[in-house]
Scaffold this motif. Structure first.
Motif, mmCIF file in Angstrom:
data_model
loop_
_atom_site.group_PDB
_atom_site.id
_atom_site.type_symbol
_atom_site.label_atom_id
_atom_site.label_comp_id
_atom_site.label_asym_id
_atom_site.label_seq_id
_atom_site.Cartn_x
_atom_site.Cartn_y
_atom_site.Cartn_z
ATOM 1 N N UNK A 72 -1.774 -6.400 -2.148
ATOM 2 C CA UNK A 72 -0.534 -7.028 -2.634
ATOM 3 C C UNK A 72 -0.352 -6.761 -4.127
ATOM 4 N N UNK A 73 -1.431 -6.867 -4.890
ATOM 5 C CA UNK A 73 -1.380 -6.578 -6.325
ATOM 6 C C UNK A 73 -1.053 -5.106 -6.569
ATOM 7 N N UNK A 74 -1.672 -4.231 -5.796
ATOM 8 C CA UNK A 74 -1.432 -2.799 -5.932
ATOM 9 C C UNK A 74 0.022 -2.462 -5.600
ATOM 10 N N UNK A 75 0.525 -3.009 -4.522
ATOM 11 C CA UNK A 75 1.905 -2.763 -4.121
ATOM 12 C C UNK A 75 2.882 -3.250 -5.184
ATOM 13 N N UNK A 76 2.592 -4.387 -5.755
ATOM 14 C CA UNK A 76 3.431 -4.924 -6.827
ATOM 15 C C UNK A 76 3.424 -3.999 -8.040
ATOM 16 N N UNK A 77 2.256 -3.485 -8.408
ATOM 17 C CA UNK A 77 2.157 -2.564 -9.549
ATOM 18 C C UNK A 77 2.909 -1.259 -9.266
ATOM 19 N N UNK A 78 2.790 -0.759 -8.056
ATOM 20 C CA UNK A 78 3.503 0.465 -7.672
ATOM 21 C C UNK A 78 5.007 0.251 -7.787
ATOM 22 N N UNK A 79 5.473 -0.873 -7.257
ATOM 23 C CA UNK A 79 6.915 -1.160 -7.300
ATOM 24 C C UNK A 79 7.420 -1.328 -8.730
ATOM 25 N N UNK A 80 6.660 -2.040 -9.556
ATOM 26 C CA UNK A 80 7.075 -2.216 -10.958
ATOM 27 C C UNK A 80 7.193 -0.869 -11.667
ATOM 28 N N UNK A 81 6.196 -0.023 -11.475
ATOM 29 C CA UNK A 81 6.207 1.282 -12.136
ATOM 30 C C UNK A 81 7.363 2.139 -11.627
ATOM 31 N N UNK A 82 7.532 2.186 -10.319
ATOM 32 C CA UNK A 82 8.595 3.017 -9.743
ATOM 33 C C UNK A 82 9.977 2.482 -10.098
ATOM 34 N N UNK A 83 10.145 1.170 -10.070
ATOM 35 C CA UNK A 83 11.449 0.576 -10.374
ATOM 36 C C UNK A 83 11.842 0.758 -11.838
ATOM 37 N N UNK A 84 10.857 0.920 -12.703
ATOM 38 C CA UNK A 84 11.146 1.108 -14.126
ATOM 39 C C UNK A 84 11.497 2.555 -14.453
#
Length: 149
Positions: A72-84
């Motif tokens: 869940x933490x990894x997925x959140x980090x991936x999404x934050x990076x990609x969304x930015x």
């Protein structure tokens, strides 16, 4: 009279659960999933072994929840990076880079989450983790357009 948990009790219980998961995560990061044993995790979390079992009735449940939390933490980090990122190509690159950096910086934890043989069945947690992260990457590839199809 029925006992109702107060807000403070709920906070304390959540903090203890979090401390146990954090201790398990630290153990896995240091020595892989083989290092996630109830007694050492209890010592790291500063609780009794019985307390760990109150929150996680078995080692399999502790490790499964650990896999779920890390994923869940990894997925959140991936999404934050990609969304930015400014566009689909950059978003895909950011997602892949985030995964690579996390795996390379915490190799034992990544190995434990993905494939390390363990003495308990955590297949469902591992499959859910892989499905979620690969689904996120597939979405970023589809958004790219040129790579999809």
């Amino acid at each position: 009279m029925v006992y109702r948990r107060t807000h403070q009790v709920v906070k304390r219980l959540a903090a203890r659960r979090s401390a146990i998961l954090s201790a398990a995560r630290d153990a896995a990061a240091a020595g892989g999933m083989a290092a996630v044993q109830i007694a050492p995790v209890a010592v790291r979390a500063n609780v009794a072994a019985g307390t760990v079992y109150r929150y996680f009735p078995s080692k399999a449940e502790l490790i499964s929840e650990l896999i779920t939390e890390v994923s869940r933490d990894e997925l959140s980090a991936i999404r934050r990076a990609a969304d930015a990122a400014p566009g689909p190509s950059s978003a895909l690159a950011a997602a892949v880079t985030t995964i690579a950096v996390h795996v390379l910086s915490q190799r034992k934890l990544a190995w434990g989450i993905l494939a390390e043989p363990v003495d308990v069945d955590v297949t469902a947690s591992r499959l859910a983790s892989r499905r979620d992260i690969s689904g996120e990457l597939a979405m970023r590839i589809d958004a790219h357009g040129e790579l999809a199809g």
